[in-house]
Scaffold this active site. Sequence first.
Site, PDB file in Angstrom:
ATOM      1  N   LYS A  74       0.837  -1.196   0.000  1.00 25.23           N
ATOM      2  CA  LYS A  74       0.000   0.000   0.000  1.00 25.23           C
ATOM      3  C   LYS A  74       0.871   1.244   0.000  1.00 25.23           C
ATOM      4  O   LYS A  74       0.621   2.207  -0.745  1.00 25.23           O
ATOM      5  CB  LYS A  74      -0.904   0.024   1.229  1.00 25.23           C
ATOM      6  N   SER A  75       1.907   1.250   0.835  1.00 22.95           N
ATOM      7  CA  SER A  75       2.766   2.424   0.943  1.00 22.95           C
ATOM      8  C   SER A  75       3.434   2.746  -0.386  1.00 22.95           C
ATOM      9  O   SER A  75       3.490   3.907  -0.808  1.00 22.95           O
ATOM     10  CB  SER A  75       3.824   2.209   2.023  1.00 22.95           C
ATOM     11  N   ARG A 129       2.435   6.009  -2.953  1.00 23.87           N
ATOM     12  CA  ARG A 129       3.517   6.930  -3.307  1.00 23.87           C
ATOM     13  C   ARG A 129       3.735   6.934  -4.819  1.00 23.87           C
ATOM     14  O   ARG A 129       3.944   7.988  -5.428  1.00 23.87           O
ATOM     15  CB  ARG A 129       4.805   6.536  -2.574  1.00 23.87           C
ATOM     16  N   SER A 178       8.180   5.757  12.498  1.00 22.08           N
ATOM     17  CA  SER A 178       8.115   5.081  11.194  1.00 22.08           C
ATOM     18  C   SER A 178       9.067   5.682  10.164  1.00 22.08           C
ATOM     19  O   SER A 178       8.700   5.903   9.004  1.00 22.08           O
ATOM     20  CB  SER A 178       6.671   5.111  10.655  1.00 22.08           C
ATOM     21  N   ARG A 195      -8.000  12.428  13.041  1.00 25.42           N
ATOM     22  CA  ARG A 195      -6.607  12.053  12.841  1.00 25.42           C
ATOM     23  C   ARG A 195      -5.738  13.286  12.579  1.00 25.42           C
ATOM     24  O   ARG A 195      -6.188  14.270  11.979  1.00 25.42           O
ATOM     25  CB  ARG A 195      -6.489  11.051  11.687  1.00 25.42           C
ATOM     26  N   GLY A 229      -4.674   7.482   5.824  1.00 24.30           N
ATOM     27  CA  GLY A 229      -3.707   8.498   6.188  1.00 24.30           C
ATOM     28  C   GLY A 229      -2.914   8.998   5.001  1.00 24.30           C
ATOM     29  O   GLY A 229      -2.646  10.202   4.879  1.00 24.30           O
ATOM     30  N   ARG A 263      -5.828  -3.730  10.899  1.00 27.50           N
ATOM     31  CA  ARG A 263      -4.769  -4.478  11.594  1.00 27.50           C
ATOM     32  C   ARG A 263      -5.278  -5.123  12.884  1.00 27.50           C
ATOM     33  O   ARG A 263      -4.735  -6.118  13.336  1.00 27.50           O
ATOM     34  CB  ARG A 263      -3.566  -3.578  11.835  1.00 27.50           C
ATOM     35  N   GLU A 309       3.211  -0.250  12.681  1.00 28.61           N
ATOM     36  CA  GLU A 309       2.125  -0.951  12.013  1.00 28.61           C
ATOM     37  C   GLU A 309       2.177  -2.464  12.254  1.00 28.61           C
ATOM     38  O   GLU A 309       1.192  -3.167  12.045  1.00 28.61           O
ATOM     39  CB  GLU A 309       2.160  -0.673  10.513  1.00 28.61           C
TER      40      GLU A 309
END
Length: 442
Positions: free
Chosen positions: A25-26, A30, A206, A131, A103, A397, A325
């Site tokens: 996903k990250s 991006r 992170s 958030r 996010g 999660r 995470e």
Amino acid sequence: MTDHLWPAPTASDPVDAVVTVPGSKSATNRALVLAALADDPGYIRRPLRSRDSTLMADGLRAMGVGIESTLNSSSGVPGGGDAWRVVPLPLAGPALVDVGNAGTVMRFLPPVAALCDGPVSFDGDPRSYERPLGGVITALRALGARIDDDGRGALPLTVHGTGCLVGGTVTLDASSSSQFVSALLLSGARFQQGVEVRHVGDPVPSLPHIRMTVEMLRAAGARVDAPEDGGEPDVWRVAPGALLGRDLVVEPDLSNAAPFLAAALVTGGTVLIRDWPRHSSQPGDQLRELLTRMGGSVEPTDEGLRFRGTGRVHGLEADLHEVGELAPVLAAVAALADSPSVLSGIAHLRVHETDRLAALAAELNGLGGDVTETADGLRINPRPLHGGVFHTYLDHRLATAAAVIGLVVPGVEVEDISTTGKTLPDFPGLWDSMLTGTVVKG
């Protein structure tokens, strides 16, 4: 039992499976931003197709970017296969972006919106209003953007784009989310003066995610200075310049491999994760070391990463500040261990999809566990667990952590397992396939 409860399957034997997890996903989100800001079209191959990545693609489409899906088709795509073709087009409003509770979408797209010609409004799920987003809003204003948020420092908001952004140097506190830094870096090459981001405050969580951002920017042709290159601590710079349209293959999401590796550990079985990269900036790559410390063993192979449980599960004392995470699944495994665990450095998880620390403590204790919150983490004393309802708080999660518990604790019922669709489409099907020993294809 009501319709929204999923009976978590219990493993009758040690698992033995080959698993292909979906794309990161990250990396996918991006890659979408960088491709949208490039000078030429590009391809994103083997992307994650989930709620979060769909929201990112739809948000960019709303601002004028051409994104063509080639799912299950090789037509017009060199090499064929599942891909998105991204065609950069003039960014323009008016537009409405639904961030859901993602996010990356709520933080990465406002800087893109500042480059639009026209207003772009952002809204999302109720939890998204809570958030942290103020750091991005304040930084964009300092860089020349006009944003209306009625003083909330949070969603909903409108970015009034003028087609360009001056950019320059900005100071912010990114101690609540590394995404604040990544958000500015990803669009920074398109700012007139580039961007220099200076963090002040408690350590940024992170950090591997920022390193991923830096690596992907450089691969797209950007000039980036980062602390890990010997530069100033907590300072990142992106020079103004063009970004290249690329043909990018997305790595498997290593963090999403966590429940499958944990399944091997808690059942004393074996799972092979296909295509695990030899080198990766993903935080999930640290699962190899963390789960080995908890009693497993890893073996890199040409096919991927093979992980074996030994029949014993040990407690873990670890600072998870860079890999928060992974904490939910690690907490689930720790609740099944033969000794206590202390997971620290993860106070920032209180402002994720839900307050993950409070949720993990409440739900594991509801199954008979002994979990207490600390100032920055969890203390877990293993106790015999029993069945019951595990609430997920719309957090993917939490749901996968509950599935791990259910492998060895009969009677666990997971509330709203569909929330796993945020990053793991058809998780229940993948989980069942793992238990039947078939090849699991995400």
